[in-house]
Design a protein around this motif. Sequence first.
Motif, short mmCIF file in Angstrom:
data_model
loop_
_atom_site.label_atom_id
_atom_site.label_comp_id
_atom_site.label_asym_id
_atom_site.label_seq_id
_atom_site.Cartn_x
_atom_site.Cartn_y
_atom_site.Cartn_z
N UNK A 85 18.49 -9.32 -8.15
CA UNK A 85 17.04 -9.14 -8.40
C UNK A 85 16.32 -10.26 -9.16
N UNK A 86 15.13 -10.84 -8.47
CA UNK A 86 14.12 -11.66 -9.12
C UNK A 86 12.93 -11.06 -9.35
N UNK A 87 12.16 -10.84 -10.61
CA UNK A 87 11.14 -10.05 -10.72
C UNK A 87 10.13 -11.36 -11.18
N UNK A 88 9.16 -11.44 -10.39
CA UNK A 88 8.04 -12.46 -10.78
C UNK A 88 6.99 -11.63 -11.20
N UNK A 89 6.74 -11.96 -12.59
CA UNK A 89 5.74 -11.62 -13.36
C UNK A 89 4.56 -12.33 -13.29
N UNK B 155 0.77 -1.10 0.04
CA UNK B 155 -0.14 -0.03 -0.03
C UNK B 155 0.89 1.29 0.13
N UNK B 156 0.54 2.46 -0.12
CA UNK B 156 1.08 3.77 -0.67
C UNK B 156 1.81 4.12 0.82
N UNK B 157 1.17 3.74 1.86
CA UNK B 157 1.86 4.22 3.27
C UNK B 157 2.85 3.26 3.62
N UNK B 158 2.69 2.02 3.33
CA UNK B 158 3.83 0.73 3.52
C UNK B 158 5.02 0.95 2.61
N UNK B 159 4.74 1.63 1.69
CA UNK B 159 5.96 1.68 0.46
C UNK B 159 7.07 2.64 0.98
N UNK B 160 6.78 3.46 2.05
CA UNK B 160 7.67 4.33 2.32
C UNK B 160 8.78 3.72 3.41
N UNK B 161 8.40 2.38 3.89
CA UNK B 161 9.32 1.74 4.56
C UNK B 161 10.13 0.62 3.81
N UNK B 162 10.06 0.64 2.72
CA UNK B 162 10.66 -0.41 1.58
C UNK B 162 12.25 -0.21 1.78
N UNK B 163 12.75 0.95 1.71
CA UNK B 163 13.98 1.19 1.32
C UNK B 163 14.88 0.64 2.63
N UNK B 164 14.14 0.91 4.02
CA UNK B 164 14.55 0.76 5.49
C UNK B 164 15.17 -0.63 5.37
N UNK B 165 14.54 -1.68 4.65
CA UNK B 165 15.03 -2.99 4.98
C UNK B 165 15.79 -3.66 3.93
N UNK B 166 16.23 -2.89 2.89
CA UNK B 166 17.32 -3.20 1.81
C UNK B 166 18.59 -3.58 2.34
N UNK B 167 19.17 -2.86 3.34
CA UNK B 167 20.40 -3.17 3.59
C UNK B 167 20.58 -4.48 4.10
N UNK B 168 19.97 -5.50 4.66
CA UNK B 168 20.09 -6.64 5.11
C UNK B 168 19.79 -7.76 4.20
N UNK B 169 19.34 -7.60 3.13
CA UNK B 169 18.62 -8.30 2.07
C UNK B 169 19.87 -8.70 0.97
N UNK B 170 19.82 -10.08 0.97
CA UNK B 170 20.83 -10.79 -0.08
C UNK B 170 20.36 -10.92 -1.39
N UNK B 171 18.84 -10.79 -1.56
CA UNK B 171 18.13 -11.10 -2.87
C UNK B 171 16.88 -10.08 -2.72
N UNK B 172 16.64 -9.23 -3.87
CA UNK B 172 15.13 -8.70 -3.68
C UNK B 172 14.37 -9.44 -4.77
N UNK B 173 13.12 -9.55 -4.23
CA UNK B 173 12.07 -10.16 -5.02
C UNK B 173 10.97 -9.27 -5.22
N UNK B 174 10.70 -9.02 -6.48
CA UNK B 174 9.88 -7.99 -6.80
C UNK B 174 8.74 -8.47 -7.63
N UNK B 175 7.52 -8.43 -7.11
CA UNK B 175 6.31 -9.35 -7.87
C UNK B 175 5.50 -8.05 -8.53
N UNK B 176 5.20 -8.27 -9.81
CA UNK B 176 4.39 -7.44 -10.55
C UNK B 176 3.09 -7.98 -11.02
N UNK B 177 1.89 -7.49 -11.07
CA UNK B 177 0.56 -8.10 -11.63
C UNK B 177 0.61 -7.83 -13.06
N UNK B 178 0.97 -8.81 -13.82
CA UNK B 178 1.19 -8.82 -15.27
C UNK B 178 -0.23 -8.32 -16.06
N UNK B 179 -1.21 -8.52 -15.45
CA UNK B 179 -2.48 -8.18 -16.11
C UNK B 179 -3.06 -6.79 -15.71
#
Length: 224
Positions: free
Chosen positions: A158-162, A110-134
């Motif tokens: 980066x793993x993009x899940x279409x 959601x729009x409010x929660x997206x503001x927290x995304x960057x705060x958790x990147x530093x610890x991640x070994x992999x980023x999985x980004x999910x997109x609604x292809x429809x």
Amino acid sequence: MPGVREAGLLGAAFAVTGGFAYAIWSYLSPGQKEEKASAENTGEVPAVTEVKSANKQVLVLGLDGAGKTSVLHCLATGTVKRSVSPTEGFNAVCINKEDMQIEFLEIGGSEKLRTYWNMYLGKAQVLVFVVDSADPDRFPLAKTHLHGLIKNDSCLPLVVLVNKQDLQGACSITEMHDALSLSEVGDERKLFIISTHVKKDDLQVPSSVQDARELITQLVSESR
């Protein structure tokens, strides 16, 4: 698409080894959700429960409605969840694989929660980004957020899940590659694109999601 690994196009591309031990929980209990709402009003970061001794982390992000929670459940349990509610805060899955414990951390889209995304990147070994292809109307927004996430780390895999490939009008991997401008993510980055779908009436987890699980755990095991 030079330098891009395409997985999930021809069925099972990886052998699923099994042997996963897992635990699933939501970070925010009803009481914690009230505390989070209060924190949002005051501008404070919501409290997050620490995962026990997890030494690797996979961050699962994407806009609301992309299907992150359904995919996450399949990755962890090997089963399809019949009913899924939108993530209101954080979901976590902890998988024990051999001598490695991996935390899959999903943050709501959601729009409010997206503001927290960057705060958790530093610890991640992999980023999985999910997109609604429809849902092509939201591709530009998904692209903006994705590139905003990866701009400061040129090497984060980066793993993009279409996702939602079963829906009528869903865009192909090639179309999503162009819509998200994935040619601009950097030559140093490991980039994989996997077409996925999860339907509540499926009897088995689709092979593409099984492929994603095996690929992600392999990337994590190779990480520093």
